[in-house]
Design a protein around this motif. Structure first.
Motif, short mmCIF file in Angstrom:
data_model
loop_
_atom_site.label_atom_id
_atom_site.label_comp_id
_atom_site.label_asym_id
_atom_site.label_seq_id
_atom_site.Cartn_x
_atom_site.Cartn_y
_atom_site.Cartn_z
N PHE A 187 -18.12 3.08 -6.91
CA PHE A 187 -17.31 3.85 -7.84
C PHE A 187 -15.85 3.71 -7.42
O PHE A 187 -15.03 3.12 -8.13
CB PHE A 187 -17.76 5.31 -7.84
N PHE A 188 -15.52 4.24 -6.23
CA PHE A 188 -14.18 3.99 -5.69
C PHE A 188 -14.21 4.14 -4.18
O PHE A 188 -15.04 4.84 -3.61
CB PHE A 188 -13.13 4.92 -6.31
N LYS A 189 -13.28 3.44 -3.55
CA LYS A 189 -13.04 3.57 -2.12
C LYS A 189 -11.56 3.85 -1.93
O LYS A 189 -10.72 3.16 -2.52
CB LYS A 189 -13.45 2.29 -1.39
N LYS A 190 -11.24 4.85 -1.11
CA LYS A 190 -9.85 5.16 -0.81
C LYS A 190 -9.63 4.94 0.69
O LYS A 190 -10.30 5.55 1.52
CB LYS A 190 -9.53 6.61 -1.17
N GLU A 191 -8.74 4.02 1.01
CA GLU A 191 -8.34 3.75 2.40
C GLU A 191 -6.83 3.90 2.48
O GLU A 191 -6.10 3.04 1.99
CB GLU A 191 -8.74 2.34 2.82
N GLY A 192 -6.38 5.00 3.05
CA GLY A 192 -4.95 5.27 3.07
C GLY A 192 -4.46 5.44 1.64
O GLY A 192 -4.94 6.30 0.90
N THR A 196 -9.83 1.02 -4.33
CA THR A 196 -10.61 -0.10 -4.84
C THR A 196 -11.74 0.43 -5.69
O THR A 196 -12.42 1.40 -5.30
CB THR A 196 -11.22 -0.93 -3.68
N THR A 197 -11.94 -0.16 -6.85
CA THR A 197 -13.10 0.19 -7.69
C THR A 197 -13.73 -1.12 -8.17
O THR A 197 -13.04 -2.13 -8.31
CB THR A 197 -12.69 1.08 -8.88
N LYS A 198 -15.03 -1.08 -8.37
CA LYS A 198 -15.76 -2.33 -8.62
C LYS A 198 -16.79 -2.13 -9.72
O LYS A 198 -17.99 -2.03 -9.47
CB LYS A 198 -16.44 -2.78 -7.32
N ALA A 330 -12.10 8.15 1.46
CA ALA A 330 -13.35 8.53 0.78
C ALA A 330 -14.02 7.27 0.26
O ALA A 330 -13.38 6.23 0.06
CB ALA A 330 -13.07 9.49 -0.37
N CYS A 331 -15.34 7.37 0.02
CA CYS A 331 -16.07 6.27 -0.58
C CYS A 331 -17.24 6.83 -1.36
O CYS A 331 -18.01 7.65 -0.83
CB CYS A 331 -16.55 5.30 0.49
#
Length: 581
Positions: A187-192, A196-198, A330-331
């Motif tokens: 769904f989404f990944k937040k790094e800093g 990213t969403t896929k 978050a992921c």
């Protein structure tokens, strides 16, 4: 919010982390069944993570109606006791790499669709009408499969995860239900400040041969219909990201990547964006949820159509499972290929994106194709009967067949009495007539019969009490199957005795690992009832019918004070036992 020590979230996002993250023993639970409290819960989760804690759990599709964007969701048929959002609050996860194995039994007795093919056809026709009117470009129409379920949902998850090899798998036990997510989609990944969403759109089956498999992969990769579906959702997510991402930072890094899974090829695209330092993971979730790949485009109008067409709630299916970290990262997955086990039933959602070029037959076949990961694997157990044979004659054969028939009906296994009798007779013909033998009859997709010589015993046999209890509610205690792990574990704790006497969570004694219990006290012969959590043995059944023994709840003290104690089964019948320290 409540304190709880009995919940678990297992995050296995192999595309993002080398290690599995297991969250146990939450310091708190943040959850609600009320739509008006969903945003409050997200704020509370943010407060916990700001104070150094992790939050891991799920948000259901229906929670999207309460995130402040006035999204239309049919929430009227929802079970009001089911959480809309559920997160455990944890100090930190346990990290490990080793694969887990579990041999706890489970059985799915047969899947049924909630709606008929005719209803499905009618719904697709209505979607096409909306597309023709310009109300939508694509509608992700879904339906539910349901089945009775027995045994360990966690064991079932581990088997499905291994078979599916999904990169965003997760398991959640929230105290009431267990969620088994074999999701292939991020769904989404937040790094800093990087997001990213896929999104995943486009599906085709795997080939039987290597050449056919490669041809199907290329067919998906070049399919105008699937590319169009994918681009619609990519554009939708770009717009969603554009609402809060830094201007000019939204980028499509990969388009139309085809990924392999055991039963299907899937098409994905990768989108990245940058946010400012003030954009929290909770805000990202609120802005993007629910993911456009499971709604269609445009999102709001299409969700209105979905709410009119789908007759049941999606729940966690099409929602999201993941975690917030104390660093602000978050992921989350998109909870597709996701099942929910609640009491003795399991629900699994299937669906797909419907466009103007879609055909009813094609969409229906694609939905069923996505269900193959659960419909193709029903059980890790087979039925078992141990039948005594002496002098060429079976003992208690009719009672064995009756129990086998009842168990087969319960588990949805085909039962052919004539064939079973024939196979048993064939095996007996091989045996010498003078000795005692045990026939091992196993019934699953086929029947097998093997035999083993049983040596006589003269003196009382040493036994001990089990070290820890069994759960009386375990349905597999009352069905004789090839899943002997529980009994073997108890026996292995006491390797130097003939057998071990089990007891339940109420300290009621139940049975030995290879037979039922009978105690003799003041001239009465007593045996525990099935309700204590035990197998209703065939020889036990005969003795009850003849009035030789009587059912009575028995405690450890009752056994200690007994005049004599017996282990009984249909092969040896009466075995005198004595407890030793």
């Amino acid at each position: 919010m409540t304190n709880d020590q009995h919940h678990m979230v297992k995050i296995e996002f192999t595309e993002e982390h080398e290690q599995t993250m297991r969250f146990t023993n939450p310091v708190a639970i943040v959850s609600t069944t009320e739509g008006t409290e969903v945003l409050t819960c997200l704020q509370e989760i943010e407060n916990w993570t700001n104070n150094g804690y992790y939050a891991a759990g799920y948000i259901t599709y229906e929670a999207g109606a309460y995130l402040g964007k006035e999204l239309p969701i049919n929430d009227l048929v929802r079970d009001e006791s089911d959480p809309l959002i559920w997160f455990g609050i944890y100090d930190k996860p346990k990290l490990y790499q080793q694969a887990e194995t579990t041999n706890e039994p489970y059985h799915v007795t047969g899947w049924e669709q909630e709606s008929s093919r005719a209803v499905y056809t009618q719904a697709i026709a209505k979607v096409k009408d909306h597309i023709a009117l310009g109300n939508t470009y694509q509608v992700n129409y879904t339906m539910r499969l349901r089945s009775p379920f027995l045994g360990s949902a966690y064991s079932y998850y581990e088997v499905l995860k291994t078979k599916q090899r999904a990169p965003y798998s997760a398991y959640v036990h929230d105290g009431k239900r267990q969620i088994l997510s074999l999701s292939p989609e991020l769904f989404f990944k937040k790094e800093g400040t990087k997001l990213t969403t896929k999104p995943m759109k486009g599906t085709i089956r795997r080939g039987v041969t290597k050449d056919e498999d490669e041809q199907l992969k290329q067919q998906l990769h070049t399919s105008e219909k699937d590319q169009a579906e994918n681009v619609m959702i990519v554009d939708l997510l770009r717009n969603d990201l554009g609402e809060f991402a830094e201007i000019g930072s939204v980028s499509v890094d990969e388009l139309f990547t085809v990924e392999p899974y055991p039963t299907v090829w899937q098409m994905t695209s990768t989108i990245t964006a940058q946010t400012d330092d003030q954009t929290t993971a909770a805000k990202v979730l609120r802005s993007l949820f629910p993911c456009g790949s499971i709604t269609g485009a445009p999102k709001k109008e299409t969700m209105k159509i979905i709410s009119q067409l789908e007759s049941s709630t999606r729940g966690i299916y099409c929602g999201s499972i993941g975690y917030f970290s104390p660093t602000g990262d978050a992921c989350f997955n998109v909870a597709i290929r996701t099942a929910t086990v609640n009491d003795d039933h399991i629900t699994y959602g299937i669906g797909g994106g419907v466009t103007w070029d879609s055909t009813t037959a094609g969409e229906y076949e694609e939905a069923l194709l996505k269900a193959k990961i659960v419909t193709d694997h029903r059980s890790n157990v087979e039925l078992l009967e141990s039948i005594g044979v002496r002098n060429g004659r079976t003992k208690h054969m009719d009672l064995h067949l009756r129990r086998l028939h009842d168990s087969a009906m319960k588990l949805g296994i085909a039962f052919d009495e004539n064939n079973i009798r024939y196979q048993v007779t064939k095996e007996i013909e091989k045996l010498p007539s003078e000795s005692l033998y045990k026939l091992r009859v196993v019934l699953g997709s086929k029947i097998t019969v093997t035999s083993q010589r049983i040596e006589p015993m003269e003196r009382p046999q040493p036994v001990q009490m089990a070290t820890y209890p069994v759960e009386s509610t375990n349905p597999f205690l009352t069905i004789k199957t090839t899943a002997r792990g529980l009994y073997e574990q108890h026996k292995n704790e006491h390797p130097n005795v003939f057998d071990v006497l089990l007891f339940n969570e109420r300290d009621e004694v139940t049975e030995f690992t290879i037979g039922n219990l009978v105690i003799e006290r003041d001239g009465n012969w007593l045996t525990p009832p099935v309700e204590s959590g035990l197998l209703p043995g065939v020889f036990r059944e005969q003795l009850l019918r003849e009035g030789i023994i009587t059912e009575k709840i028995l405690t450890k003290e009752d056994v200690q004070c007994a005049d004599r104690v017996w282990l009984i089964n249909s092969v040896r019948e009466w075995v005198h036992v004595q407890f030793i320290n």
